[in-house]
Design a protein around this motif. Structure first.
Motif, short mmCIF file in Angstrom:
data_model
loop_
_atom_site.label_atom_id
_atom_site.label_comp_id
_atom_site.label_asym_id
_atom_site.label_seq_id
_atom_site.Cartn_x
_atom_site.Cartn_y
_atom_site.Cartn_z
N ALA A 30 -20.54 72.27 -4.50
CA ALA A 30 -21.55 71.69 -5.38
C ALA A 30 -21.21 71.93 -6.84
CB ALA A 30 -22.93 72.29 -5.06
N HIS A 31 -20.57 73.08 -7.14
CA HIS A 31 -20.22 73.41 -8.52
C HIS A 31 -18.72 73.26 -8.76
CE1 HIS A 31 -18.97 77.37 -6.94
NE2 HIS A 31 -20.08 77.31 -6.23
N SER A 155 -27.77 71.31 -12.79
CA SER A 155 -26.79 72.15 -13.49
C SER A 155 -25.50 72.28 -12.68
CB SER A 155 -27.39 73.54 -13.74
OG SER A 155 -28.60 73.45 -14.48
N ALA A 156 -25.66 72.49 -11.37
CA ALA A 156 -24.47 72.63 -10.52
C ALA A 156 -23.67 71.34 -10.46
CB ALA A 156 -24.88 73.07 -9.12
N TYR A 157 -24.36 70.21 -10.36
CA TYR A 157 -23.66 68.93 -10.30
C TYR A 157 -22.92 68.64 -11.60
CZ TYR A 157 -26.37 67.79 -6.09
OH TYR A 157 -26.92 67.78 -4.83
N MET A 158 -23.55 68.96 -12.73
CA MET A 158 -22.92 68.67 -14.02
C MET A 158 -21.68 69.53 -14.23
SD MET A 158 -23.16 66.68 -16.58
CE MET A 158 -22.08 66.54 -18.01
N LEU A 159 -21.81 70.83 -13.96
CA LEU A 159 -20.66 71.71 -14.09
C LEU A 159 -19.57 71.33 -13.09
CD1 LEU A 159 -19.16 74.25 -15.09
CD2 LEU A 159 -20.47 75.57 -13.39
N ALA A 266 -21.93 84.45 -9.95
CA ALA A 266 -20.81 85.12 -10.60
C ALA A 266 -19.64 84.15 -10.78
CB ALA A 266 -20.37 86.33 -9.78
N VAL A 267 -19.36 83.35 -9.76
CA VAL A 267 -18.28 82.37 -9.86
C VAL A 267 -18.64 81.29 -10.87
CG1 VAL A 267 -16.97 80.62 -8.59
CG2 VAL A 267 -17.48 82.82 -7.51
N VAL A 272 -17.87 78.29 -16.01
CA VAL A 272 -18.32 77.81 -17.32
C VAL A 272 -17.34 78.23 -18.41
CG1 VAL A 272 -20.13 78.05 -19.08
CG2 VAL A 272 -20.77 77.74 -16.68
N VAL A 273 -16.90 79.49 -18.36
CA VAL A 273 -15.92 79.97 -19.35
C VAL A 273 -14.62 79.20 -19.21
CG1 VAL A 273 -14.59 81.97 -20.11
CG2 VAL A 273 -16.97 82.26 -19.39
#
Length: 299
Positions: A30-31, A155-159, A266-267, A272-273
């Motif tokens: 998902a992410h 948020s998960a879909y966008m990332l 955590a992942v 994101v970073v």
């Protein structure tokens, strides 16, 4: 005869797209949605006259998935889920293809164009997926409200869409650059960029993945995950945006391999970073690239 040749070409493209889409879908989270990266690669490189074949190729697997889950989420969800994301993305990518160019007249890649296209495709895919999620949550909700899971899903879909695009598209374009210099598979494999990626970056990422998966403390796990960005920085310094792309792909895959639960916070924080650093490396490296493919002279 010409008419049948055109139809045959469309059928072949649709079949190939459907097959590779299934593979990307099976490997996605998902992410971390590789389907978005695969979709964007096709929308950037495939002629627009073949786009209907791409839409058909994606429609077949998503329709199968929608029909398989129609009893769980209802016909309204199935109708929304049967809309191929690529059709939604075409609405944004068609103006980009008409108003911009992937490369400038000197042959240099327009990295701002690539990042913009990745954001566009990720955002439009997110809108479609979030709409389907909203309908599903409404069908399952007892009080008629989607609840906080809708924002989590968005948020998960966008990332996942953005990182999935960065995982595949820049690397494909980097390899295409090398192919334009010498159209030979052997020459591409022998290039310094691929050699350093395989001999230098890959062993480091394998070791860090092992450390992240075997460490007993969360702090050590996060340190190993964040350290996966360092090979990308080194490759960016040596090869510019192409090094960022190749090492970034490896780091993205390695990070995904350290995720053992759905939407591991955590992942996701490390992803994101990674997405931020990779975007910066691509944009800065794209501005500094010299004209005409200096790349990777044999050393």
């Amino acid at each position: 005869m010409e008419h049948w040749k055109i139809w045959g070409q469309h059928v072949a493209v649709a079949a190939a797209y459907a097959a590779f889409y299934r593979i990307a879908y099976a490997l996605s989270l998902a992410h971390w949605e590789l389907t978005v990266g695969f979709r964007l690669c096709c929308l950037l490189l495939v002629p627009m006259r073949l786009w209907p074949a791409l839409a058909l190729g994606e429609f077949l697997p998503v329709l199968e998935n929608a029909l398989a889950c129609i009893d769980d989420f209802g016909p309204a969800w199935a109708l929304a889920a049967a809309v191929p994301q690529i059709v939604v993305c075409m609405a944004g990518m068609k103006p980009l293809r008409r108003w911009g160019a992937l490369r400038d007249p000197d042959g240099r890649l327009c990295m701002g164009y690539v990042v913009t296209a990745t954001l566009c495709c990720a955002a439009l895919s997110t809108v479609r997926d979030t709409a389907s999620l909203w309908i599903a949550l409404m069908a399952l909700s007892t009080d008629g409200s989607p609840g906080p899971l809708l924002w989590v899903g968005f948020s998960a879909y966008m990332l996942g869409g953005y990182l999935g695009g960065l995982t595949l598209v820049p690397t494909l374009l980097a390899l295409q650059d090398r192919w334009r210099v010498t159209p030979s598979v052997w020459a591409v494999l022998r290039s310094p960029l691929v050699r350093d990626t395989c001999m230098g970056v890959a062993p480091v990422l394998v070791a860090l993945t092992w450390l992240a998966n075997t460490s007993e403390t969360s702090g050590a796990q996060q340190l190993a995950r964040l350290a996966m960005i360092l090979p990308m920085v080194a490759m960016a310094w040596r090869y510019g945006w192409r090094g960022t792309a190749m090492a970034g792909t490896g780091a993205s895959i390695a990070l995904a391999l350290t995720s053992h639960v759905v939407r591991d916070p955590a992942v996701i924080h490390c992803q994101v970073v990674l997405a931020f650093v990779m975007s910066a490396g691509l944009l800065v490296g794209g501005k500094r690239q010299p004209a005409a493919h200096p790349l990777l002279r044999e050393r």
